[in-house]
Enzyme design. Sequence first.
Site, PDB file in Angstrom:
ATOM      1  N   HIS A 228       0.904  -1.151   0.238  1.00 50.18           N
ATOM      2  CA  HIS A 228      -0.107  -0.036   0.025  1.00 50.18           C
ATOM      3  C   HIS A 228       0.889   1.399  -0.069  1.00 50.18           C
ATOM      4  O   HIS A 228       1.945   1.340   0.771  1.00 50.18           O
ATOM      5  CB  HIS A 228      -0.922  -0.020   1.167  1.00 50.18           C
ATOM      6  CG  HIS A 228      -1.737  -1.120   1.333  1.00 50.18           C
ATOM      7  ND1 HIS A 228      -2.923  -1.431   0.774  1.00 50.18           N
ATOM      8  CD2 HIS A 228      -1.710  -2.330   1.871  1.00 50.18           C
ATOM      9  CE1 HIS A 228      -3.476  -2.516   0.932  1.00 50.18           C
ATOM     10  NE2 HIS A 228      -2.632  -3.013   1.706  1.00 50.18           N
TER      11      HIS A 228
ATOM     12  N   LYS B 219      -9.318  -9.945  12.514  1.00 46.15           N
ATOM     13  CA  LYS B 219     -10.238  -8.914  12.913  1.00 46.15           C
ATOM     14  C   LYS B 219     -11.504  -9.290  13.363  1.00 46.15           C
ATOM     15  O   LYS B 219     -12.125  -8.939  14.249  1.00 46.15           O
ATOM     16  CB  LYS B 219     -10.271  -7.948  11.833  1.00 46.15           C
ATOM     17  CG  LYS B 219      -9.014  -7.270  11.381  1.00 46.15           C
ATOM     18  CD  LYS B 219      -9.564  -6.151  10.125  1.00 46.15           C
ATOM     19  CE  LYS B 219      -8.080  -5.564   9.517  1.00 46.15           C
ATOM     20  NZ  LYS B 219      -8.216  -4.975   8.335  1.00 46.15           N
TER      21      LYS B 219
END
Length: 614
Positions: free
Chosen positions: A155, A565
């Site tokens: 990213h 998560k």
Amino acid sequence: MTHPTHSFATHHHAKLRGEIRELGTTLGRVITQLEGRATFATVESLRRLAKARRAGENGAGAQLTAAVAALPNAAAFNQAMAFTLYFELINLAEENFRIMLLRRRRAARWSNPDAPPMRETIEAAVVALKERGVDSVSMQALVDRLHIELVFTAHPTEAKRRTVLEKLRRLGEILRERREPALARNPLLLDPACVERAVASLWLTDRSRVARPEVADEARTGLWYFDTTLFETVPRIQADFEQALTRHYPLVRAPKRWLTFGSWIGGDRDGNPNVTAAVTAEVLRLHRTLALEKLRLAAHELAHALTVSDRRASITPAVRKALRKGAPLSPQIEALFHRYPHEPYRLLLSGLRDQLAQARDKIRVGGPDRVMLTKLLGTIRASLRSGRAAPLAEGELSAMQQQLGVFGLHTAQLDLRQHSAQHETVVEEVIGRPDYGSLPEKDKRALLRAAIAGATPLRPIALARLSTPSRQVLDPLILAAETAGLRGDGALGLYIISMTADVSDVLEVQLLQRLTGAALPIAPLFETLADLERAPRVLADMFSEPGARKPQHQHVMLGYSDSNKDCGYLTANWALYRAQEEITRVCGSHGVPLTFFHGRGGSIARGGGPAAKA
């Protein structure tokens, strides 16, 4: 009595500590010179407070927090720079220390073939299999089906500027040269001021870009690692593999293309609207340009290495035929034909270098293809091995063949990824059913089966009528179809469906590929706990779809970050383990070969950790 290994380790650990102290002192001088004594005094004060806090001294943490909070913005920036650069310097020293240890161990292994192999090497794995009783036939079957693909996913917010990466790489090289002064190629690097200048240059270089990084910037950063490391390293890995098999399994042939590379940079659309079809096309161009340039450089070096004269060694008819077919492409190459008339390998490779340079500079695709290059290098190798020049068939030629085999003309296969919800929206529009998304799963499948059966590529006029969101999903697939026609296989890899929940998610992509003419292998990505638990059933239903052909090979991607998560580290890892067992069983029962794509790496939360223990 001191054990020799212990003495060696103690001596070199002391050298490492000394180098770290020296680098810290150098950084201190640079900060003092460029920013003043007060800035360096603050660095030292914060460092002492941080050490005290780590040691558990009462009040140290509060003092450190207060001291940092009181810093003006400019001073805080300098402190952040100081500690960032300090840890980068430590990392360089430790990295060089590890390189030195590994090289010494490798040298010791070469000098004593009977010694046990280094831990976590290819040879160690081969020896472990041999000790478990794996025979040559089983070993050949194992290596023949071995295929590992390493995929770059990054990213822009996580990427250092290439300028900084290059400066750190150069400083690492300087430190390695200084570690062995007697072997230093450039005596000027032994001057302590050389390190100080490199540190000062890093201090004075912006860490962030002036403009927000574009996807193409991210791709260039990813390709930097191929350019500076991977193209050179992969042939060494292959050589290690071949040597290990020759030593322990002399009857087993080493595989030729068991390690490849992929990338998501420029193909991952899930959550990034900036990854358009135009951006993907530009990244594909960058991939191809780098591969052609690296092969051009390899051909250039090889032309200078293979100066074999046909008056000193025999040349096969196949080489002479290739030379006749390869008419000079430029005045420079024509001049070489007159200057070196008796050096056929040099002439062939010089002509190849010229072709690769011309192909690199073309915007449109052109030039030699992979099959032609593979055949030409194979012809040269066979000719060398047939006569007195046989020793020259290894080394640089073997390395170029490996680079071509692994990286091809595209460096890495670019995967495309999109969220399943985006596909659903497009399907609603192209089949004219606004209620499609709310239908039960069985009704979705029935609609999709019918649509796929009658689907043909959309005409330009039909594409023009579609909404912009739908075109944003379809355009990359149209590009994939065009790329396959222009560049052949190898430029693009998988089509990955994020948040795959059921069979309809896969059928939707099959329909969209039919409508665009694309034909990428589809990899469902199972991410949440519920999706991981459903994955075996989804695949079983997919293989049993009425009228559907079973895939020749099924890729299944497992999500580590989202599963962590969703349900926490331990639960996620247990779910991933169970999913892999059940998916393997389902694919085996349906006779479908399986490859797992592990979305792991980076931090522990993303499944990171030592790659050798994965």
